[in-house]
Design a protein around this motif. Structure first.
Motif, PDB file in Angstrom:
ATOM      1  N   GLN A  59       0.834  -1.202   0.000  1.00 24.95           N
ATOM      2  CA  GLN A  59       0.000   0.000   0.000  1.00 24.95           C
ATOM      3  C   GLN A  59       0.867   1.251   0.000  1.00 24.95           C
ATOM      4  OE1 GLN A  59      -3.677  -0.142   1.493  1.00 24.95           O
ATOM      5  NE2 GLN A  59      -4.030   2.030   1.254  1.00 24.95           N
ATOM      6  N   LYS A  60       1.889   1.278   0.840  1.00 33.07           N
ATOM      7  CA  LYS A  60       2.780   2.441   0.910  1.00 33.07           C
ATOM      8  C   LYS A  60       3.485   2.668  -0.426  1.00 33.07           C
ATOM      9  CE  LYS A  60       3.646   2.291   5.855  1.00 33.07           C
ATOM     10  NZ  LYS A  60       4.634   2.023   6.908  1.00 33.07           N
ATOM     11  N   MET A  61       3.927   1.588  -1.071  1.00 37.82           N
ATOM     12  CA  MET A  61       4.610   1.723  -2.355  1.00 37.82           C
ATOM     13  C   MET A  61       3.685   2.315  -3.415  1.00 37.82           C
ATOM     14  SD  MET A  61       6.786  -1.799  -2.779  1.00 37.82           S
ATOM     15  CE  MET A  61       7.489  -1.273  -4.342  1.00 37.82           C
ATOM     16  N   PHE A  62       2.476   1.763  -3.511  1.00 38.59           N
ATOM     17  CA  PHE A  62       1.559   2.169  -4.575  1.00 38.59           C
ATOM     18  C   PHE A  62       0.898   3.518  -4.299  1.00 38.59           C
ATOM     19  CE2 PHE A  62       2.374  -2.042  -5.948  1.00 38.59           C
ATOM     20  CZ  PHE A  62       2.164  -2.013  -7.318  1.00 38.59           C
TER      21      PHE A  62
ATOM     22  N   VAL B 190       7.116  -7.200 -11.042  1.00 39.47           N
ATOM     23  CA  VAL B 190       6.458  -7.127 -12.341  1.00 39.47           C
ATOM     24  C   VAL B 190       5.112  -6.461 -12.091  1.00 39.47           C
ATOM     25  CG1 VAL B 190       5.451  -8.451 -14.233  1.00 39.47           C
ATOM     26  CG2 VAL B 190       7.558  -9.243 -13.130  1.00 39.47           C
ATOM     27  N   VAL B 191       4.893  -5.309 -12.699  1.00 40.38           N
ATOM     28  CA  VAL B 191       3.638  -4.573 -12.505  1.00 40.38           C
ATOM     29  C   VAL B 191       3.029  -4.300 -13.866  1.00 40.38           C
ATOM     30  CG1 VAL B 191       2.542  -2.522 -11.512  1.00 40.38           C
ATOM     31  CG2 VAL B 191       4.579  -3.489 -10.416  1.00 40.38           C
ATOM     32  N   SER B 192       1.782  -4.733 -14.063  1.00 37.73           N
ATOM     33  CA  SER B 192       1.103  -4.527 -15.339  1.00 37.73           C
ATOM     34  C   SER B 192      -0.403  -4.446 -15.101  1.00 37.73           C
ATOM     35  CB  SER B 192       1.412  -5.677 -16.311  1.00 37.73           C
ATOM     36  OG  SER B 192       0.917  -6.904 -15.803  1.00 37.73           O
ATOM     37  N   TYR B 193      -1.120  -4.057 -16.141  1.00 39.23           N
ATOM     38  CA  TYR B 193      -2.579  -4.072 -16.036  1.00 39.23           C
ATOM     39  C   TYR B 193      -3.024  -5.513 -15.863  1.00 39.23           C
ATOM     40  CZ  TYR B 193      -2.460   0.775 -17.507  1.00 39.23           C
ATOM     41  OH  TYR B 193      -2.207   2.116 -17.567  1.00 39.23           O
ATOM     42  N   LEU B 194      -4.009  -5.730 -15.046  1.00 35.18           N
ATOM     43  CA  LEU B 194      -4.450  -7.082 -14.707  1.00 35.18           C
ATOM     44  C   LEU B 194      -4.920  -7.873 -15.910  1.00 35.18           C
ATOM     45  CD1 LEU B 194      -4.991  -9.186 -12.521  1.00 35.18           C
ATOM     46  CD2 LEU B 194      -7.245  -8.190 -12.244  1.00 35.18           C
TER      47      LEU B 194
ATOM     48  N   LEU C 279       0.859   5.534 -13.769  1.00 35.51           N
ATOM     49  CA  LEU C 279       2.041   6.045 -13.072  1.00 35.51           C
ATOM     50  C   LEU C 279       2.693   4.940 -12.231  1.00 35.51           C
ATOM     51  CD1 LEU C 279       3.625   8.701 -12.661  1.00 35.51           C
ATOM     52  CD2 LEU C 279       2.168   9.124 -10.676  1.00 35.51           C
ATOM     53  N   ALA C 280       1.874   4.130 -11.566  1.00 36.38           N
ATOM     54  CA  ALA C 280       2.394   3.026 -10.756  1.00 36.38           C
ATOM     55  C   ALA C 280       3.157   2.038 -11.629  1.00 36.38           C
ATOM     56  CB  ALA C 280       1.250   2.328 -10.024  1.00 36.38           C
ATOM     57  N   ILE C 281       2.622   1.712 -12.797  1.00 35.25           N
ATOM     58  CA  ILE C 281       3.313   0.805 -13.715  1.00 35.25           C
ATOM     59  C   ILE C 281       4.648   1.413 -14.143  1.00 35.25           C
ATOM     60  CG2 ILE C 281       3.260  -0.241 -16.015  1.00 35.25           C
ATOM     61  CD1 ILE C 281       0.216  -0.574 -15.602  1.00 35.25           C
ATOM     62  N   GLU C 282       4.612   2.683 -14.505  1.00 27.43           N
ATOM     63  CA  GLU C 282       5.820   3.362 -14.983  1.00 27.43           C
ATOM     64  C   GLU C 282       6.940   3.327 -13.942  1.00 27.43           C
ATOM     65  OE1 GLU C 282       7.245   7.831 -16.360  1.00 27.43           O
ATOM     66  OE2 GLU C 282       5.105   7.347 -16.363  1.00 27.43           O
ATOM     67  N   TYR C 283       6.607   3.580 -12.682  1.00 20.20           N
ATOM     68  CA  TYR C 283       7.635   3.691 -11.651  1.00 20.20           C
ATOM     69  C   TYR C 283       7.918   2.397 -10.893  1.00 20.20           C
ATOM     70  CZ  TYR C 283       7.911   8.662 -12.400  1.00 20.20           C
ATOM     71  OH  TYR C 283       8.131   9.886 -12.975  1.00 20.20           O
ATOM     72  N   LEU C 284       6.968   1.465 -10.835  1.00 19.05           N
ATOM     73  CA  LEU C 284       7.171   0.282 -10.003  1.00 19.05           C
ATOM     74  C   LEU C 284       7.483  -0.990 -10.782  1.00 19.05           C
ATOM     75  CD1 LEU C 284       4.439   0.953  -7.301  1.00 19.05           C
ATOM     76  CD2 LEU C 284       6.909   1.324  -7.135  1.00 19.05           C
TER      77      LEU C 284
END
Length: 109
Positions: A21-24, A75-79, A59-64
């Motif tokens: 939660q803190k990261m996102f 690995v962060v992507s649209y579900l 933005l979360a995808i771009e940075y995380l």
């Protein structure tokens, strides 16, 4: 306003929802987080993070995506894209395992 769900993969086994939660939240408000593990010791998990706004999800995808968390590259992507790929991969593994069993363990009569 429509929320957007993100897939987060390669989570270390000790991660908690508060840490995610803190990261996102650095990208924007988080509506919900669900963390899942397969139950095997030492294996990596995955999560679904629901962001309040599409712009925040982007933005979360771009940075995380590719960020490090306890030595793991996230690995962060649209579900939607992740689920489709996971279903195809799982189906491939099931079919391969069935073929392997048919060929090697059960002689054809």
């Amino acid at each position: 306003m429509n929320s957007v769900k993100l897939y987060v993969g390669n989570l270390p086994p000790n991660v908690c929802d508060t840490e995610l939660q803190k990261m996102f939240e650095g990208a924007g408000p988080v509506q919900h987080i669900a963390i899942m593990f397969d139950g095997l010791p030492g294996t990596n998990g995955h999560a679904v993070v629901e962001m309040m706004r599409a712009s925040d999800a982007s933005l979360a995808i771009e940075y995380l995506d590719g960020a490090q968390l306890d030595g793991n590259e996230l690995v962060v992507s649209y579900l939607t894209s992740q689920v489709k790929g996971a279903k195809q991969s799982a189906l491939g593994h099931v079919l391969s395992a069935k073929q392997n069993l048919d060929e090697h363990h059960y002689p054809k009569s």
